[in-house]
Write a protein that holds these residues in place. Structure first.
Motif, PDB file in Angstrom:
ATOM      1  N   GLY A 175      30.491 -42.813  -3.157  1.00  0.00           N
ATOM      2  CA  GLY A 175      30.749 -42.709  -4.592  1.00  0.00           C
ATOM      3  C   GLY A 175      29.656 -43.360  -5.420  1.00  0.00           C
ATOM      4  O   GLY A 175      29.240 -42.820  -6.455  1.00  0.00           O
ATOM      5  N   LYS A 176      29.178 -44.512  -4.972  1.00  0.00           N
ATOM      6  CA  LYS A 176      28.121 -45.201  -5.716  1.00  0.00           C
ATOM      7  C   LYS A 176      26.805 -44.426  -5.645  1.00  0.00           C
ATOM      8  O   LYS A 176      26.065 -44.340  -6.634  1.00  0.00           O
ATOM      9  N   LEU A 177      26.504 -43.839  -4.497  1.00  0.00           N
ATOM     10  CA  LEU A 177      25.298 -43.013  -4.388  1.00  0.00           C
ATOM     11  C   LEU A 177      25.397 -41.796  -5.306  1.00  0.00           C
ATOM     12  O   LEU A 177      24.414 -41.398  -5.935  1.00  0.00           O
ATOM     13  N   ALA A 178      26.585 -41.201  -5.380  1.00  0.00           N
ATOM     14  CA  ALA A 178      26.780 -40.066  -6.286  1.00  0.00           C
ATOM     15  C   ALA A 178      26.574 -40.494  -7.737  1.00  0.00           C
ATOM     16  O   ALA A 178      25.950 -39.776  -8.531  1.00  0.00           O
ATOM     17  N   GLU A 179      27.078 -41.666  -8.073  1.00  0.00           N
ATOM     18  CA  GLU A 179      26.924 -42.190  -9.433  1.00  0.00           C
ATOM     19  C   GLU A 179      25.454 -42.406  -9.779  1.00  0.00           C
ATOM     20  O   GLU A 179      24.992 -42.044 -10.873  1.00  0.00           O
ATOM     21  N   ILE A 180      24.713 -42.991  -8.846  1.00  0.00           N
ATOM     22  CA  ILE A 180      23.294 -43.238  -9.072  1.00  0.00           C
ATOM     23  C   ILE A 180      22.540 -41.921  -9.236  1.00  0.00           C
ATOM     24  O   ILE A 180      21.723 -41.758 -10.152  1.00  0.00           O
ATOM     25  N   ARG A 181      22.849 -40.974  -8.351  1.00  0.00           N
ATOM     26  CA  ARG A 181      22.159 -39.680  -8.434  1.00  0.00           C
ATOM     27  C   ARG A 181      22.526 -38.940  -9.710  1.00  0.00           C
ATOM     28  O   ARG A 181      21.659 -38.338 -10.362  1.00  0.00           O
ATOM     29  N   SER A 207      23.188 -40.179 -12.483  1.00  0.00           N
ATOM     30  CA  SER A 207      22.559 -40.833 -13.632  1.00  0.00           C
ATOM     31  C   SER A 207      21.104 -40.392 -13.812  1.00  0.00           C
ATOM     32  O   SER A 207      20.461 -40.771 -14.789  1.00  0.00           O
ATOM     33  N   GLY A 208      20.599 -39.605 -12.855  1.00  0.00           N
ATOM     34  CA  GLY A 208      19.240 -39.090 -12.958  1.00  0.00           C
ATOM     35  C   GLY A 208      18.230 -39.796 -12.085  1.00  0.00           C
ATOM     36  O   GLY A 208      17.045 -39.434 -12.079  1.00  0.00           O
ATOM     37  N   ILE A 209      18.661 -40.804 -11.324  1.00  0.00           N
ATOM     38  CA  ILE A 209      17.756 -41.534 -10.434  1.00  0.00           C
ATOM     39  C   ILE A 209      17.618 -40.758  -9.126  1.00  0.00           C
ATOM     40  O   ILE A 209      18.622 -40.497  -8.456  1.00  0.00           O
ATOM     41  N   PRO A 210      16.410 -40.386  -8.711  1.00  0.00           N
ATOM     42  CA  PRO A 210      16.242 -39.680  -7.435  1.00  0.00           C
ATOM     43  C   PRO A 210      16.619 -40.573  -6.253  1.00  0.00           C
ATOM     44  O   PRO A 210      16.313 -41.764  -6.239  1.00  0.00           O
ATOM     45  N   VAL A 211      17.296 -39.982  -5.282  1.00  0.00           N
ATOM     46  CA  VAL A 211      17.648 -40.673  -4.040  1.00  0.00           C
ATOM     47  C   VAL A 211      17.165 -39.799  -2.890  1.00  0.00           C
ATOM     48  O   VAL A 211      17.373 -38.578  -2.903  1.00  0.00           O
ATOM     49  N   TYR A 212      16.511 -40.416  -1.914  1.00  0.00           N
ATOM     50  CA  TYR A 212      15.982 -39.701  -0.754  1.00  0.00           C
ATOM     51  C   TYR A 212      16.582 -40.312   0.510  1.00  0.00           C
ATOM     52  O   TYR A 212      16.625 -41.540   0.645  1.00  0.00           O
ATOM     53  N   PHE A 213      17.008 -39.454   1.418  1.00  0.00           N
ATOM     54  CA  PHE A 213      17.632 -39.945   2.646  1.00  0.00           C
ATOM     55  C   PHE A 213      16.880 -39.435   3.870  1.00  0.00           C
ATOM     56  O   PHE A 213      16.625 -38.238   4.005  1.00  0.00           O
ATOM     57  N   PHE A 214      16.529 -40.372   4.753  1.00  0.00           N
ATOM     58  CA  PHE A 214      15.900 -40.037   6.035  1.00  0.00           C
ATOM     59  C   PHE A 214      16.900 -40.351   7.137  1.00  0.00           C
ATOM     60  O   PHE A 214      17.416 -41.467   7.212  1.00  0.00           O
ATOM     61  N   VAL A 215      17.178 -39.379   7.992  1.00  0.00           N
ATOM     62  CA  VAL A 215      18.153 -39.616   9.053  1.00  0.00           C
ATOM     63  C   VAL A 215      17.574 -40.593  10.076  1.00  0.00           C
ATOM     64  O   VAL A 215      16.370 -40.631  10.327  1.00  0.00           O
ATOM     65  N   LYS A 233      20.539 -50.087  -9.895  1.00  0.00           N
ATOM     66  CA  LYS A 233      20.584 -48.889 -10.744  1.00  0.00           C
ATOM     67  C   LYS A 233      20.154 -49.201 -12.183  1.00  0.00           C
ATOM     68  O   LYS A 233      19.837 -48.284 -12.942  1.00  0.00           O
ATOM     69  N   LYS A 234      20.070 -50.493 -12.516  1.00  0.00           N
ATOM     70  CA  LYS A 234      19.673 -50.883 -13.866  1.00  0.00           C
ATOM     71  C   LYS A 234      18.198 -50.631 -14.123  1.00  0.00           C
ATOM     72  O   LYS A 234      17.794 -50.382 -15.256  1.00  0.00           O
ATOM     73  N   ASP A 235      17.372 -50.725 -13.067  1.00  0.00           N
ATOM     74  CA  ASP A 235      15.931 -50.539 -13.291  1.00  0.00           C
ATOM     75  C   ASP A 235      15.257 -49.643 -12.249  1.00  0.00           C
ATOM     76  O   ASP A 235      14.026 -49.509 -12.253  1.00  0.00           O
ATOM     77  N   ALA A 236      16.036 -49.036 -11.361  1.00  0.00           N
ATOM     78  CA  ALA A 236      15.445 -48.197 -10.313  1.00  0.00           C
ATOM     79  C   ALA A 236      14.934 -46.880 -10.882  1.00  0.00           C
ATOM     80  O   ALA A 236      15.597 -46.246 -11.708  1.00  0.00           O
ATOM     81  N   THR A 237      13.740 -46.490 -10.436  1.00  0.00           N
ATOM     82  CA  THR A 237      13.240 -45.155 -10.755  1.00  0.00           C
ATOM     83  C   THR A 237      13.398 -44.225  -9.552  1.00  0.00           C
ATOM     84  O   THR A 237      13.268 -43.016  -9.690  1.00  0.00           O
ATOM     85  N   GLU A 253      23.161 -33.111   0.589  1.00  0.00           N
ATOM     86  CA  GLU A 253      22.458 -32.237  -0.347  1.00  0.00           C
ATOM     87  C   GLU A 253      23.435 -31.494  -1.260  1.00  0.00           C
ATOM     88  O   GLU A 253      23.217 -31.385  -2.471  1.00  0.00           O
ATOM     89  N   LYS A 254      24.532 -30.998  -0.689  1.00  0.00           N
ATOM     90  CA  LYS A 254      25.473 -30.199  -1.473  1.00  0.00           C
ATOM     91  C   LYS A 254      26.396 -31.065  -2.333  1.00  0.00           C
ATOM     92  O   LYS A 254      26.694 -30.715  -3.480  1.00  0.00           O
ATOM     93  N   GLU A 255      26.883 -32.185  -1.778  1.00  0.00           N
ATOM     94  CA  GLU A 255      27.866 -32.995  -2.488  1.00  0.00           C
ATOM     95  C   GLU A 255      27.247 -34.059  -3.388  1.00  0.00           C
ATOM     96  O   GLU A 255      27.803 -34.405  -4.421  1.00  0.00           O
ATOM     97  N   LEU A 256      26.073 -34.591  -2.983  1.00  0.00           N
ATOM     98  CA  LEU A 256      25.483 -35.698  -3.710  1.00  0.00           C
ATOM     99  C   LEU A 256      24.145 -35.354  -4.361  1.00  0.00           C
ATOM    100  O   LEU A 256      23.592 -36.172  -5.093  1.00  0.00           O
ATOM    101  N   ASN A 257      23.620 -34.166  -4.070  1.00  0.00           N
ATOM    102  CA  ASN A 257      22.314 -33.750  -4.586  1.00  0.00           C
ATOM    103  C   ASN A 257      21.210 -34.691  -4.102  1.00  0.00           C
ATOM    104  O   ASN A 257      20.277 -35.030  -4.832  1.00  0.00           O
TER     105      ASN A 257
END
Length: 249
Positions: free
Chosen positions: A69-75, A77-85, A37-41, A97-101
């Motif tokens: 919780g950590k994924l929520a924190e990263i998201r 902070s403004g870092i985009p996160v994408y999830f593929f099932v 999370k220190k350098d991820a875009t 989508e609703k809880e973690l954006n």
């Protein structure tokens, strides 16, 4: 885009073979998330984060609070996160989508970063062969099948599904985590076929549990991310090149 650091990870299978035995792997993954999370875009999670996941209308499986919780924190902070099932968490709906954006994708998707073209997905059911699994996936993703399963009490449904999931040979045995050769690696063949109609610089998949980097064209590379069971590998794209690395906490 000079400071681009896009991270990719797949096949954590948290919850397997038991929550207690899975917990150290969860801790290691959270430590990795803390570092990137220190350098991820951007962060891409390519499926099977959980060994089983099913979303009832008002209930989701117990556990994984540190990871979520950590994924929520990263998201946040403004870092985009994408999830593929993946094939183990394909019954994911809109909780992320609703809880973690975090957007959730059920099929492969194209992305372009710094003029490099990516095709990204979990990888299950793609390419030639594996017809038995492809038929099974159609049953599992059928709305009527999901409706029937939802009528099971969560204590029964989740326990049953976890038992069957752990029996899956990709998580319970090492005999399938071996290189089959380019002619028999179906995701390699899938990538080569896609190149016949469109150019991609990188094909990035999970599912195989085996870290691989294979040239599939003059300027095209297939990457399999490995897993967080035995390899603890991840991918990173710095805007110019893509590397597979091993996380050692």
């Amino acid at each position: 885009m000079a400071d681009t650091k896009i991270y990719f990870a797949s096949d954590q299978h948290f919850g397997a073979p038991t929550p207690e035995l899975s917990f150290p792997r969860e801790q290691k993954f959270v430590a990795w998330l803390d570092e990137i999370k220190k350098d991820a875009t951007a962060l891409f999670l390519l499926g099977d984060l959980f060994d089983f996941w099913f979303e009832y209308k008002t209930v989701v499986p117990k556990g994984f609070v540190r990871v979520l919780g950590k994924l929520a924190e990263i998201r946040d902070s403004g870092i985009p996160v994408y999830f593929f099932v993946g094939n183990h968490d394909l019954w994911m709906s809109d909780y992320f989508e609703k809880e973690l954006n975090i957007p959730v994708y059920h099929t492969t998707k194209e992305f372009t970063f710094n003029d490099k073209h990516f095709l990204i997905g979990h990888g299950d059911g793609l390419g030639p062969g594996d017809k038995g699994y492809k038929r099974m996936k159609k049953v599992f993703t059928n709305p009527f099948s999901k409706w029937l399963f939802r009528w099971l009490h969560p204590d029964l449904g989740v326990k049953l599904a976890q038992h069957l999931s752990v029996k899956n040979k990709l998580i319970s045995g090492a005999e399938d985590v071996r290189f089959l050769g380019e002619d028999n690696e179906w995701l390699v063949q899938y990538s080569k076929r896609k190149l016949e109609t469109k150019h991609y610089d990188y094909f990035v998949f999970g599912h195989r549990h085996l870290p691989m980097t294979i040239k599939v064209g003059e300027n095209a590379t297939y990457i399999n991310l490995g897993d967080w069971i035995g390899y603890f590998t991840y991918g990173v794209f710095d805007g110019t090149t893509f590397e597979l690395k091993e996380y050692k906490s």
